[in-house]
Structure formats: C-alpha cells, structure tokens
Enzyme design. Structure first.
Site, short mmCIF file in Angstrom:
data_model
loop_
_atom_site.label_atom_id
_atom_site.label_comp_id
_atom_site.label_asym_id
_atom_site.label_seq_id
_atom_site.Cartn_x
_atom_site.Cartn_y
_atom_site.Cartn_z
N TYR A 53 0.85 -1.20 0.00
CA TYR A 53 0.00 0.00 0.00
C TYR A 53 0.88 1.23 0.00
CZ TYR A 53 -4.96 -0.86 0.25
OH TYR A 53 -6.25 -1.15 -0.09
N GLU A 55 -0.54 4.80 -0.53
CA GLU A 55 -1.37 5.98 -0.81
C GLU A 55 -0.55 7.25 -0.61
OE1 GLU A 55 -4.41 4.62 1.72
OE2 GLU A 55 -5.83 4.29 0.11
N ASP A 199 -6.97 13.31 -24.97
CA ASP A 199 -6.88 11.91 -24.54
C ASP A 199 -6.16 11.16 -25.66
OD1 ASP A 199 -7.25 9.26 -23.97
OD2 ASP A 199 -9.37 9.46 -23.43
N THR A 225 -3.81 5.88 -21.91
CA THR A 225 -3.62 4.55 -21.34
C THR A 225 -2.16 4.17 -21.65
OG1 THR A 225 -4.40 3.55 -23.38
CG2 THR A 225 -5.99 3.73 -21.59
N LYS A 228 -1.79 0.48 -25.10
CA LYS A 228 -2.17 0.37 -26.52
C LYS A 228 -0.89 0.49 -27.37
CE LYS A 228 -6.93 1.84 -25.76
NZ LYS A 228 -7.12 2.68 -24.58
N ARG A 234 -1.52 -2.69 -18.59
CA ARG A 234 -2.84 -2.06 -18.60
C ARG A 234 -2.87 -0.97 -17.53
NH1 ARG A 234 -7.40 -3.44 -21.22
NH2 ARG A 234 -6.02 -4.69 -22.51
N1 DSN Z 1 -11.71 0.16 -25.17
C1 DSN Z 1 -10.76 1.03 -25.84
C2 DSN Z 1 -10.74 0.82 -27.30
O1 DSN Z 1 -10.93 -0.30 -27.72
O2 DSN Z 1 -10.51 1.74 -28.06
C3 DSN Z 1 -10.97 2.43 -25.51
O3 DSN Z 1 -11.05 2.60 -24.14
#
Ligand code: DSN
Length: 434
Positions: A53, A55, A199, A225, A228, A234
């Site tokens: 933990y 925080e 974003d 994120t 990707k 993730r």
């Molecule tokens: N779920 C993602 C996508 O497939 O683009 C976006 O959050």
C-alpha cells in the site's frame, strides 16, 4: 502455499492462462487498442510490489515501508517526462477512464459544459457519452466528422464551440484514422475560454516516437492509457506540458492554496478518485517507458504506420470502403455497407477464422451500436510480432476471403489454418506467459 507456482497451486486458473496464451500465440490480433507487452513488463506486473500500500506520492505517503516503491514511482514519472517532454505526470491512474475522471474532477463542476468528439463518429465513451459518468454528470455536447470526407473540419468545430461555450474542449478518439491539429484546437479553446484536454490513449506510442503531432505543447492536460500503442501494462497516466502553468492560470486563476495544477491533478487522482496505487503496475509502466526510450521503439512505431497503410491499400484495392479514405495512424475503420455485411457478422466470422477485430460504429451509421456497419482493425499487435507490409497485405487477403464468403464455414476453417501458419512464423510468447 506461498512459494508454489500457479500450475501447482491452482491448476484450473493455470490452464485458463495457458489457453489464453495459446490463443494469443495462434491468433491474428487486429484489435486496434490491443498490443503484446514484453515479458519484462509482465514480470514487473506479477511481482511482490502488488502487496504494497502506498497511498500518496513518493516522499509523502500515508504508509510506512515505501522506500523502494518511492524509487519505482519516481523512475516511472521521470521516464514518462523524458519520453513525452512533460513537466509533470501522474502515473497512478488504474486505467484511461480513471485518468479522465481525475481530469473532470480538476477542471469541471457537475453541470458544466463539455464539447467532445462524438463516440459514434470515433470518439470515446468517457468524452460525454450519456451512458458514462461524463455524460451523466456534465452537460455534454459533441462535434463529429464530415459525411463526405470522414474527417474533422476545424471551422465547424470552432462554430460549435462558439455556440456551446464549453468549460472544457476535449480531443481524442478510439476510431479516428487521421491526426489532430492541436494548434487549431488550442486556438478555439482560447477563443471560447475553455480548458483543452487531449486523450491520446490510442496514439501515445506514435506520439512518443514523434511520428504524429504532439499535443503536449497545446493541451492544458493530456491523458493516456499505457497498454495500446505504448505497449506497456494495462493502466493510465496524466501529463501536463511545458506551457501549461501559465496558460491554465489565465483561464482559471489559482486559489491561494494551489501551488500548481499538477498538484491539483495529483489530488484529483488520490484522494479524489482513487485509493492505493497499484505499485506493481507502476513498476511495469517504468519498464515500458524504459523500453519506449530505446531507439528500436521508434523503428517499431514506424513499422506500425507502414503496416496500417499497406493493409489500407490492399483492402481498398479489393473494394473495401475505408472511412476517411485511408489512415495516418495505426488503425483502419472499414464501412462494410457496400459488402452487405454487418459489423457483428464480420466480427463473428473473422473470429471463426482466428482473426480478432471488433465491430464498430461508422460515422452516420444506420445500424445500432450492437450491430454496427463497420469493423475497426489495428496494426500494433501484429507489428509487435515482427510482421511487415507483405504479411499485412496477406492478412487483408485472408480477411477478404472470409468476408466474401460469410456463410462458408469450410473457408473460415481453412483461413484459421492459414492464420495459424502465419503466426507460427512470428513466434510470440513461450507456452505460458508468466
Ligand atoms: N476500449 C478502448 C478501445 O478499444 O478503443 C478504448 O477505451
């Protein structure tokens, strides 16, 4: 019990992990938002850091025993700053949606107006969709692409922004195949007195490699994120560019207590919207950012772009209708209406042939979101396996032989064998990925 391997401790879960690893090994993974993290990234995610933990932030925690995780989080933050040329980052968001929630908490009050990219035109759920907290708590308005071109028209967006007068203008998409003009967006935001939020979840890897326009000098705040195109674990992250302190200050002068906007965003992550950070994931983010700082990451991202273009060219030659006429990034959006097949059917039959894509709304779709008229296809994952233009052209041919024979199960089976043979030439993980 503590030191047993998963295979010994829980054969049931182990077997499912093994099956999923095999599926990933033998499948043409073409979902545009997916990628394959390295073993090093996965090892960090599976480490003892999951027990801690922490925080708070490095040096300012609410728990003892943080001397090593502090260094890990500092490493992740420093590497992310170097990678994106950022002044400030927070690497704690558990996901992209969590990063976005912290942005709303920082810049918007409930009922404030948002102007975002319409989900049905390629935007994202958390940019004001009525079924998401962003559309439930805020007054969401949308801009979209032009019917004739499939592209954004900055003049139309300016008109819309002047009409709506949003508190925040958002950019970013999950199914838009062209780059964004951040300078023009910033000019619009300045004209209407709005915060500008980008974003970059889908394109972060391409932006880090400097192959797409850089939002950080223009957006007041940028989220992403990490799994990707960035090819990490993730998770999510928030970044602030070099000029932000002054420019945000002009829109919303700081209260006496606020030292800087990074500090407000930190507070919006914890305690605003999250509890304890996932230190094992933050360690994996540090590893992924370290990988992205190596020269071969740029070569990988260049190949992603080449592969997406090669597939776009091959599909266009076979009569497929690509929204916007092609792609400048890692993904394609295929409008299947001229092929008399829905997105759902396409996803299912391609799945039977071991080609994984997702059904997707196309702009001005005539079908429901559960059926859709399109599919979204992306190049990041198969490029990570080492595939190049000839393999992507071959994959386009395999997709066509399935989509042109929607009821021919034998053809789907034959294609699955061809996909498997292709994947065997580009090995991914050992039998089990842990
Ligand atoms: N779920 C993602 C996508 O497939 O683009 C976006 O959050």
């Amino acid at each position: 019990m503590l030191n047993k391997r998963l295979s010994e401790q829980d054969p049931e879960v182990f077997s499912l992990v093994e099956k999923e690893t095999d599926r990933q090994n033998q499948n043409a993974e073409m979902i545009a938002s997916e990628n394959f993290a390295s073993k090093a990234v996965m090892e960090a995610m599976g480490s003892a850091l999951t027990n801690k933990y922490a925080e708070g932030l490095p040096g300012k925690r609410y728990y003892g025993g943080c001397k090593f995780v502090d260094v890990v989080e500092d490493l992740a933050r420093d590497r992310a700053k170097t990678l994106f040329g950022a002044d400030w980052v927070n690497v704690q968001p558990h996901s992209g949606a969590q990063a976005n929630a912290a942005v709303y908490l920082t810049f918007m009050k409930p009922g404030d107006k948002l102007l975002g990219f319409d989900l049905s035109h390629g935007g994202h759920l958390t940019h004001g969709s009525p079924v998401n907290f962003s559309g439930i708590m805020y007054d969401a308005h949308f801009y979209g692409v032009e019917k004739e071109t499939g592209r954004l028209d900055m003049n139309k967006i300016r008109e819309k922004a002047k009409e709506v007068k949003p508190r925040m203008l958002s950019i970013g998409a999950s199914a838009y195949t062209r780059d964004f003009d951040y300078e023009a967006f910033r000019d619009i935001a300045d004209e209407v007195g709005a915060f500008l939020w980008m974003d970059m979840a889908h394109t972060a890897g391409l932006i880090a490699a400097k192959l797409l326009n850089d939002p950080l000098p223009w957006a007041h705040v940028t989220t992403t994120t990490t799994h990707k195109t960035l090819r990490g674990p993730r998770g999510g992250m928030i970044l602030v560019g070099r000029d932000t302190e002054n420019t945000i200050g002009k829109i919303a002068p700081k209260s006496g207590r606020v030292k800087n906007w990074g500090e407000v965003l930190d507070g919006a992550v914890f305690p605003g919207t999250q509890g304890g950070p996932l230190m094992h994931v933050i360690a994996a983010k540090a590893v992924a950012f370290g990988e992205a700082l190596q020269p071969d990451f740029k070569v990988y991202q260049q190949q992603v772009l080449k592969n997406a273009k090669a597939m776009a060219g091959a599909l266009t030659e076979m009569g497929y209708n690509l929204v916007s006429g092609g792609t400048d990034n890692h993904l394609l959006l295929i409008d299947l209406r001229n092929k008399n097949i829905t997105g759902t059917t396409a996803e299912n039959i391609l799945g039977a042939a071991e080609i994984t894509v997702n059904k997707n709304m196309v702009p001005f779709d005539t079908e429901s979101p559960f059926v859709t008229s399109g599919i979204r296809v992306g190049a990041p994952a198969m490029t990570t396996r080492g595939m190049k233009e000839p393999e992507f052209e071959y994959l386009a041919k395999l997709m066509d032989q399935v989509l042109s024979n929607p009821t021919d199960e034998q053809m789907h089976h034959k294609t699955a064998q061809e996909v498997k043979a292709l994947c065997e030439r580009f090995p991914l993980y050992d039998a089990v990925a842990i």
